[in-house]
Design a protein around this motif. Sequence first.
Motif, mmCIF file in Angstrom:
data_model
loop_
_atom_site.group_PDB
_atom_site.id
_atom_site.type_symbol
_atom_site.label_atom_id
_atom_site.label_comp_id
_atom_site.label_asym_id
_atom_site.label_seq_id
_atom_site.Cartn_x
_atom_site.Cartn_y
_atom_site.Cartn_z
ATOM 1 N N GLN A 1 0.825 -1.192 0.000
ATOM 2 C CA GLN A 1 0.000 0.000 0.000
ATOM 3 C C GLN A 1 0.865 1.250 0.000
ATOM 4 N N VAL A 2 0.442 2.236 -0.773
ATOM 5 C CA VAL A 2 1.110 3.538 -0.802
ATOM 6 C C VAL A 2 0.076 4.594 -0.450
ATOM 7 N N GLN A 3 0.359 5.360 0.597
ATOM 8 C CA GLN A 3 -0.577 6.396 1.015
ATOM 9 C C GLN A 3 -0.173 7.708 0.360
ATOM 10 N N ALA A 4 -0.856 8.049 -0.727
ATOM 11 C CA ALA A 4 -0.522 9.257 -1.487
ATOM 12 C C ALA A 4 -0.999 10.517 -0.777
ATOM 13 N N LEU A 5 -2.193 10.459 -0.186
ATOM 14 C CA LEU A 5 -2.722 11.573 0.613
ATOM 15 C C LEU A 5 -3.135 11.032 1.970
ATOM 16 N N ARG A 6 -2.686 11.712 3.030
ATOM 17 C CA ARG A 6 -2.973 11.226 4.393
ATOM 18 C C ARG A 6 -4.135 11.963 5.040
ATOM 19 N N ASP A 7 -4.146 13.295 4.899
ATOM 20 C CA ASP A 7 -5.207 14.082 5.532
ATOM 21 C C ASP A 7 -5.114 15.516 5.003
ATOM 22 N N SER B 1 8.099 15.777 -6.246
ATOM 23 C CA SER B 1 7.538 14.582 -6.880
ATOM 24 C C SER B 1 7.238 13.543 -5.814
ATOM 25 N N GLY B 2 6.040 12.967 -5.867
ATOM 26 C CA GLY B 2 5.643 11.986 -4.872
ATOM 27 C C GLY B 2 4.981 12.579 -3.646
ATOM 28 N N SER B 3 4.805 13.895 -3.634
ATOM 29 C CA SER B 3 4.212 14.550 -2.456
ATOM 30 C C SER B 3 2.704 14.355 -2.372
ATOM 31 N N GLY B 4 2.085 14.034 -3.510
ATOM 32 C CA GLY B 4 0.636 13.837 -3.528
ATOM 33 C C GLY B 4 -0.136 14.892 -4.300
ATOM 34 N N LYS C 1 3.250 18.088 1.261
ATOM 35 C CA LYS C 1 4.407 17.241 1.580
ATOM 36 C C LYS C 1 3.926 16.025 2.351
ATOM 37 N N ASP C 2 4.383 14.859 1.924
ATOM 38 C CA ASP C 2 4.036 13.606 2.606
ATOM 39 C C ASP C 2 2.530 13.447 2.786
ATOM 40 N N GLY C 3 1.768 13.907 1.790
ATOM 41 C CA GLY C 3 0.332 13.667 1.792
ATOM 42 C C GLY C 3 -0.498 14.581 2.664
ATOM 43 N N ILE C 4 0.090 15.695 3.130
ATOM 44 C CA ILE C 4 -0.672 16.672 3.910
ATOM 45 C C ILE C 4 -0.381 18.076 3.395
ATOM 46 N N THR D 1 12.855 25.712 0.437
ATOM 47 C CA THR D 1 14.146 25.383 1.047
ATOM 48 C C THR D 1 13.949 24.713 2.401
ATOM 49 N N VAL D 2 13.038 25.249 3.204
ATOM 50 C CA VAL D 2 12.734 24.658 4.510
ATOM 51 C C VAL D 2 12.195 23.238 4.330
ATOM 52 N N MET D 3 11.301 23.060 3.364
ATOM 53 C CA MET D 3 10.735 21.738 3.103
ATOM 54 C C MET D 3 11.814 20.742 2.710
ATOM 55 N N ALA D 4 12.711 21.182 1.822
ATOM 56 C CA ALA D 4 13.755 20.290 1.328
ATOM 57 C C ALA D 4 14.746 19.903 2.423
ATOM 58 N N SER D 5 14.938 20.801 3.401
ATOM 59 C CA SER D 5 15.892 20.542 4.481
ATOM 60 C C SER D 5 15.289 19.759 5.636
ATOM 61 N N GLY D 6 13.975 19.490 5.525
ATOM 62 C CA GLY D 6 13.310 18.733 6.575
ATOM 63 C C GLY D 6 12.848 19.573 7.735
ATOM 64 N N GLY D 7 12.889 20.897 7.578
ATOM 65 C CA GLY D 7 12.436 21.785 8.631
ATOM 66 C C GLY D 7 10.929 21.758 8.754
ATOM 67 N N LYS D 8 10.415 22.386 9.810
ATOM 68 C CA LYS D 8 8.980 22.384 10.065
ATOM 69 C C LYS D 8 8.390 23.779 9.918
ATOM 70 N N THR D 9 7.208 23.818 9.381
ATOM 71 C CA THR D 9 6.422 25.051 9.372
ATOM 72 C C THR D 9 4.977 24.627 9.591
#
Length: 255
Positions: free
Chosen positions: A21-27, A44-47, A218-221, A245-253
């Motif tokens: 199973q691949v969860q393309a969209l989570r919520d 790519s792959g974010s949903g 990002k990651d289905g949200i 840039t924040v998204m690519a570095s794994g930072g949070k917003t």
Amino acid sequence: MELLEVRHLKKTYTNRFGTNQVQALRDVSFTIEEGEFTAVMGESGSGKTTLLNLLASFDRPTGGEIILNGLSFQNIREKDLASYRRKNLGFVFQDFNLLDTLSVKDNIFLPLVLAGAKPEEMKKRVMPLAKVLRIDDLMEKFPYEISGGQKQRTAIARALITEPRLVLADEPTGALDSRASNELLNMFEQINRAGQTILMVTHSTKAASHAGRVLFIKDGIVYHQIYRGDKSREEMFKSISETLTVMASGGKTYA
């Protein structure tokens, strides 16, 4: 006035053996007001493509709900979906999706022909659109005789000819050079100012900077969103770039 509401949308893809199973969209939840120009961005792959397909009713969600103009997609019967799309949604694709065997004019007419519109109504609608999009001198040409920018303007005319509630654009500048891209984005802004609601999926920071709001997936949200407000296009470009840039570095917003 709220035109589109997306409530806790989920989409899970399962292979035919049911073992993976691949969860393309989570919520995913958001709303779009009538007359908004919204861009959706994500790696790519974010949903984001899955989201576009669900909004286009090309696919059904695993969970959650999509409501357009007060009508839930859940309440539309499968056999009525094609008719619903023609009446309410306009589509602009990266690769234009024009038919080379039809003239520019007949490509634009196609959704109205499928809807059973009368020839008089089709002729009444097409020329004002063609003039705004600067393709009125190309109506008798065929797609293989015109440039990429002219093809995309033809595709926009085809999307608008049905007077849809919502235009969905999938990477509309992806196959265009910089000059044609600029022309197209300026036209999108003009069309939006005239009252047309637009949702555009794009990888391009420049394209997204023309929108009034940018949703980041990002990651289905919905990871974050930016409103243009009184920002200049250059300021909007900078805000989008910083968020990516924040998204690519794994930072949070926060959305």
